[in-house]
Design a protein around this motif. Sequence first.
Motif, PDB file in Angstrom:
ATOM      1  N   ALA A  43       0.811  -1.226   0.000  1.00  0.00           N
ATOM      2  CA  ALA A  43       0.000   0.000   0.000  1.00  0.00           C
ATOM      3  C   ALA A  43       0.838   1.268   0.000  1.00  0.00           C
ATOM      4  O   ALA A  43       0.305   2.364  -0.254  1.00  0.00           O
ATOM      5  CB  ALA A  43      -0.929   0.006   1.214  1.00  0.00           C
ATOM      6  N   ARG A  44       2.122   1.174   0.260  1.00  0.00           N
ATOM      7  CA  ARG A  44       2.955   2.381   0.317  1.00  0.00           C
ATOM      8  C   ARG A  44       2.830   3.164  -0.995  1.00  0.00           C
ATOM      9  O   ARG A  44       3.026   2.627  -2.085  1.00  0.00           O
ATOM     10  CB  ARG A  44       4.414   2.035   0.567  1.00  0.00           C
ATOM     11  N   GLY A  45       2.499   4.442  -0.870  1.00  0.00           N
ATOM     12  CA  GLY A  45       2.378   5.306  -2.022  1.00  0.00           C
ATOM     13  C   GLY A  45       1.030   5.251  -2.708  1.00  0.00           C
ATOM     14  O   GLY A  45       0.802   5.981  -3.694  1.00  0.00           O
ATOM     15  N   MET A  46       0.109   4.403  -2.254  1.00  0.00           N
ATOM     16  CA  MET A  46      -1.202   4.300  -2.891  1.00  0.00           C
ATOM     17  C   MET A  46      -2.101   5.474  -2.514  1.00  0.00           C
ATOM     18  O   MET A  46      -2.064   5.961  -1.384  1.00  0.00           O
ATOM     19  CB  MET A  46      -1.902   2.998  -2.473  1.00  0.00           C
ATOM     20  N   THR A  47      -2.916   5.887  -3.475  1.00  0.00           N
ATOM     21  CA  THR A  47      -3.965   6.864  -3.200  1.00  0.00           C
ATOM     22  C   THR A  47      -5.180   6.130  -2.642  1.00  0.00           C
ATOM     23  O   THR A  47      -5.218   4.888  -2.599  1.00  0.00           O
ATOM     24  CB  THR A  47      -4.366   7.595  -4.484  1.00  0.00           C
ATOM     25  N   ALA A  48      -6.201   6.910  -2.254  1.00  0.00           N
ATOM     26  CA  ALA A  48      -7.421   6.302  -1.731  1.00  0.00           C
ATOM     27  C   ALA A  48      -8.064   5.393  -2.768  1.00  0.00           C
ATOM     28  O   ALA A  48      -8.568   4.306  -2.446  1.00  0.00           O
ATOM     29  CB  ALA A  48      -8.392   7.395  -1.280  1.00  0.00           C
ATOM     30  N   GLU A  49      -8.056   5.829  -4.043  1.00  0.00           N
ATOM     31  CA  GLU A  49      -8.666   5.039  -5.103  1.00  0.00           C
ATOM     32  C   GLU A  49      -7.913   3.726  -5.311  1.00  0.00           C
ATOM     33  O   GLU A  49      -8.521   2.657  -5.469  1.00  0.00           O
ATOM     34  CB  GLU A  49      -8.700   5.833  -6.411  1.00  0.00           C
ATOM     35  N   ALA A  52      -8.621   1.378  -2.471  1.00  0.00           N
ATOM     36  CA  ALA A  52      -9.966   0.819  -2.556  1.00  0.00           C
ATOM     37  C   ALA A  52     -10.012  -0.314  -3.577  1.00  0.00           C
ATOM     38  O   ALA A  52     -10.689  -1.337  -3.370  1.00  0.00           O
ATOM     39  CB  ALA A  52     -10.963   1.916  -2.918  1.00  0.00           C
ATOM     40  N   ALA A  53      -9.301  -0.150  -4.695  1.00  0.00           N
ATOM     41  CA  ALA A  53      -9.251  -1.205  -5.701  1.00  0.00           C
ATOM     42  C   ALA A  53      -8.562  -2.447  -5.139  1.00  0.00           C
ATOM     43  O   ALA A  53      -9.000  -3.589  -5.380  1.00  0.00           O
ATOM     44  CB  ALA A  53      -8.520  -0.705  -6.948  1.00  0.00           C
ATOM     45  N   ALA A  54      -7.492  -2.248  -4.382  1.00  0.00           N
ATOM     46  CA  ALA A  54      -6.789  -3.377  -3.760  1.00  0.00           C
ATOM     47  C   ALA A  54      -7.682  -4.073  -2.739  1.00  0.00           C
ATOM     48  O   ALA A  54      -7.645  -5.303  -2.590  1.00  0.00           O
ATOM     49  CB  ALA A  54      -5.500  -2.890  -3.101  1.00  0.00           C
ATOM     50  N   LEU A  55      -8.514  -3.293  -2.053  1.00  0.00           N
ATOM     51  CA  LEU A  55      -9.452  -3.866  -1.095  1.00  0.00           C
ATOM     52  C   LEU A  55     -10.468  -4.756  -1.789  1.00  0.00           C
ATOM     53  O   LEU A  55     -10.825  -5.834  -1.295  1.00  0.00           O
ATOM     54  CB  LEU A  55     -10.151  -2.760  -0.303  1.00  0.00           C
ATOM     55  N   LEU A  90      -8.430   4.979   6.521  1.00  0.00           N
ATOM     56  CA  LEU A  90      -7.450   6.002   6.904  1.00  0.00           C
ATOM     57  C   LEU A  90      -7.294   7.035   5.796  1.00  0.00           C
ATOM     58  O   LEU A  90      -7.264   8.256   6.055  1.00  0.00           O
ATOM     59  CB  LEU A  90      -6.103   5.337   7.209  1.00  0.00           C
ATOM     60  N   LEU A  91      -7.198   6.571   4.557  1.00  0.00           N
ATOM     61  CA  LEU A  91      -7.052   7.485   3.426  1.00  0.00           C
ATOM     62  C   LEU A  91      -8.342   8.249   3.153  1.00  0.00           C
ATOM     63  O   LEU A  91      -8.300   9.410   2.721  1.00  0.00           O
ATOM     64  CB  LEU A  91      -6.623   6.708   2.189  1.00  0.00           C
ATOM     65  N   ALA A  92      -9.493   7.607   3.401  1.00  0.00           N
ATOM     66  CA  ALA A  92     -10.770   8.299   3.199  1.00  0.00           C
ATOM     67  C   ALA A  92     -10.928   9.474   4.162  1.00  0.00           C
ATOM     68  O   ALA A  92     -11.541  10.492   3.820  1.00  0.00           O
ATOM     69  CB  ALA A  92     -11.922   7.316   3.364  1.00  0.00           C
ATOM     70  N   ASP A  93     -10.355   9.343   5.355  1.00  0.00           N
ATOM     71  CA  ASP A  93     -10.452  10.408   6.359  1.00  0.00           C
ATOM     72  C   ASP A  93      -9.360  11.464   6.192  1.00  0.00           C
ATOM     73  O   ASP A  93      -9.388  12.486   6.878  1.00  0.00           O
ATOM     74  CB  ASP A  93     -10.361   9.808   7.765  1.00  0.00           C
ATOM     75  N   ALA A  94      -8.390  11.197   5.318  1.00  0.00           N
ATOM     76  CA  ALA A  94      -7.258  12.112   5.140  1.00  0.00           C
ATOM     77  C   ALA A  94      -7.599  13.167   4.091  1.00  0.00           C
ATOM     78  O   ALA A  94      -8.554  13.021   3.324  1.00  0.00           O
ATOM     79  CB  ALA A  94      -6.023  11.322   4.726  1.00  0.00           C
ATOM     80  N   PRO A  95      -6.812  14.266   4.017  1.00  0.00           N
ATOM     81  CA  PRO A  95      -7.025  15.281   2.976  1.00  0.00           C
ATOM     82  C   PRO A  95      -6.913  14.670   1.583  1.00  0.00           C
ATOM     83  O   PRO A  95      -6.249  13.643   1.389  1.00  0.00           O
ATOM     84  CB  PRO A  95      -5.905  16.296   3.233  1.00  0.00           C
ATOM     85  N   PRO A  96      -7.537  15.283   0.578  1.00  0.00           N
ATOM     86  CA  PRO A  96      -7.462  14.767  -0.797  1.00  0.00           C
ATOM     87  C   PRO A  96      -6.016  14.627  -1.262  1.00  0.00           C
ATOM     88  O   PRO A  96      -5.128  15.378  -0.841  1.00  0.00           O
ATOM     89  CB  PRO A  96      -8.215  15.828  -1.613  1.00  0.00           C
ATOM     90  N   ASP A  97      -5.806  13.669  -2.153  1.00  0.00           N
ATOM     91  CA  ASP A  97      -4.498  13.400  -2.758  1.00  0.00           C
ATOM     92  C   ASP A  97      -3.461  12.860  -1.762  1.00  0.00           C
ATOM     93  O   ASP A  97      -2.270  12.801  -2.084  1.00  0.00           O
ATOM     94  CB  ASP A  97      -3.938  14.664  -3.432  1.00  0.00           C
TER      95      ASP A  97
END
Length: 259
Positions: A43-49, A52-55, A90-97
Amino acid sequence: MTTPLPSWPPRRTNRRTTAPYVAVPREPADPARTGRRWVRRRARGMTAEAAAAALDVARFDARQNSRFEDLASDERGPAELGEWERIVQLLADAPPDTVYDPDTDDVVRAELATDAAAAATREAELREAMRIAARADELQALRELGTLEQAEPRTGDEAVGEELTRRAGGYVQADVDAWLARALASRLGHYRDPAAREAAAGLLTPPVLAHAALLAELLRLAPGADVDQLAFAARLATTEPEATAALAAHLTHARPQAH
């Protein structure tokens, strides 16, 4: 050259013994932890999108694995799925990008701190085991030279006595126990410290403690007595530790009336 057996019948002891050899401590195998660490690397370096695809892929794999009995009971798969879900949230709750970085993940940091503390504990246990083994070798050499009684005990020698007992197959080493009892009674070595004498109550066996207590009272009654002349105290403590301790307590309480 080996140390001769004690003159009276040897006894086996149920006292706690140290490990039969000094082994390098290893981190226990944990499939769930392995799975979570694998997810974090992916997951290192992954965006929220991307996360989510990996999930979605992890959920599909979990459904497939549930059809097979041997995979359904595997701990790693559910752990990986749970970690993907946590990272996505965690990424969904974080700022965009925002991209995932395990180095700034509070959960990962807490786990690393726990792992570091556990590793430090294992290292300390290894050092202590090595110290005990080395000191046991030293005391064994003194026994073979016939000079054990001249040595002053050090902090931790109670565990060394246990190690010598273990090396002898669980048989009580009467000469070592007598050495410790005499040192405790005479307050030699680290037993000069009141805290060490107090701690000895939880580190030495009842026969050794009873021997030390009776010996201390006998030496008070006859200050100039040769300790070798009081060897009967060890035999009493070996066969009747409770009675020996009671006798020592009686002598202690009777001392004020004697004066």
